[in-house]
Design a protein around this motif. Structure first.
Motif, short mmCIF file in Angstrom:
data_model
loop_
_atom_site.label_atom_id
_atom_site.label_comp_id
_atom_site.label_asym_id
_atom_site.label_seq_id
_atom_site.Cartn_x
_atom_site.Cartn_y
_atom_site.Cartn_z
N HIS A 24 25.90 14.18 25.02
CA HIS A 24 25.50 15.65 25.05
C HIS A 24 26.51 16.67 25.14
N PHE A 25 27.87 16.03 25.79
CA PHE A 25 28.83 16.86 26.23
C PHE A 25 29.93 17.21 25.06
N VAL A 26 29.54 16.53 23.76
CA VAL A 26 30.75 16.47 22.83
C VAL A 26 30.16 17.88 22.18
N ASP A 27 31.16 18.49 21.73
CA ASP A 27 31.19 19.94 21.14
C ASP A 27 30.40 19.85 19.65
N SER A 28 29.22 20.15 19.47
CA SER A 28 28.46 19.88 18.36
C SER A 28 28.92 20.65 17.10
N ARG A 34 28.35 13.49 16.37
CA ARG A 34 28.95 12.72 17.79
C ARG A 34 28.16 13.32 19.00
N SER A 35 27.68 14.76 18.94
CA SER A 35 26.92 15.28 20.06
C SER A 35 25.63 14.81 20.01
N THR A 36 25.12 14.33 21.05
CA THR A 36 23.70 13.75 20.98
C THR A 36 23.24 13.38 22.38
N GLY A 37 21.80 13.82 22.58
CA GLY A 37 21.20 13.73 24.00
C GLY A 37 20.71 12.27 24.01
N ASP A 38 21.03 11.53 22.99
CA ASP A 38 20.38 10.19 23.05
C ASP A 38 20.95 9.17 23.61
N LEU A 39 22.30 8.89 23.66
CA LEU A 39 23.25 8.27 24.30
C LEU A 39 24.62 8.65 24.49
N GLU A 40 25.40 7.77 25.33
CA GLU A 40 26.60 8.11 25.24
C GLU A 40 27.54 6.85 25.19
N SER A 115 21.56 10.57 27.26
CA SER A 115 22.89 11.29 27.68
C SER A 115 22.06 12.61 28.33
N ILE A 116 22.23 12.58 29.85
CA ILE A 116 21.47 13.64 30.54
C ILE A 116 22.67 14.53 31.22
N PHE A 117 22.59 15.95 30.72
CA PHE A 117 23.31 16.98 31.23
C PHE A 117 23.41 17.02 32.89
N GLY A 118 24.57 17.06 33.32
CA GLY A 118 24.69 17.14 34.63
C GLY A 118 25.26 15.97 35.10
#
Length: 119
Positions: A24-28, A34-40, A115-118
């Motif tokens: 999620h932290f990759v600049d979309s 490469r920016s996703t909240g599904d996994l890292e 991929s969780i913010f924080g």
């Protein structure tokens, strides 16, 4: 150019986000898919002796780490695992704290989900 594909070399881009290729932290705006909240996904290049001396705390993700090369130790709240042979892996779930140390120059692949913010 379409924003739903990407190619490259993990070694070349690993330092941009401390080895993390997806999350999620990759600049979309720059890296699109490469920016996703599904996994890292991490391509970890760790020189001998490098460690994470502090322990994670109450992580709520599931993680798998796979050894590509080297010798890599993961200390989990439930025990220690030494990744010493190419392909060795360890997987752990939410709530298990961890730290690690590269016993020799090591390359690992780590996948976490979600991929969780924080974190």
């Amino acid at each position: 150019m379409a924003n739903n594909w990407s190619s490259g070399n993990a070694n070349d881009v690993a330092n941009q986000y401390r080895g993390w290729l997806l999350g999620h932290f990759v600049d979309s705006e720059i890296h699109g898919i490469r920016s996703t909240g599904d996994l890292e996904v991490k391509w970890g290049i760790h020189p001998e002796g490098q460690c994470r001396s502090e322990w994670t705390s109450d992580d709520q993700r599931t993680t798998i780490t796979i050894l590509v090369s080297g010798r890599f130790r993961l200390d989990l709240a439930v025990g220690t695992t030494l990744l010493a042979r190419q392909g060795d892996y360890v997987i752990w779930g939410p709530g298990i704290d961890h730290s690690w140390q590269a016993e020799t120059d090591s390359v690992i692949i780590t996948v976490r989900w979600p991929s969780i913010f924080g974190y």
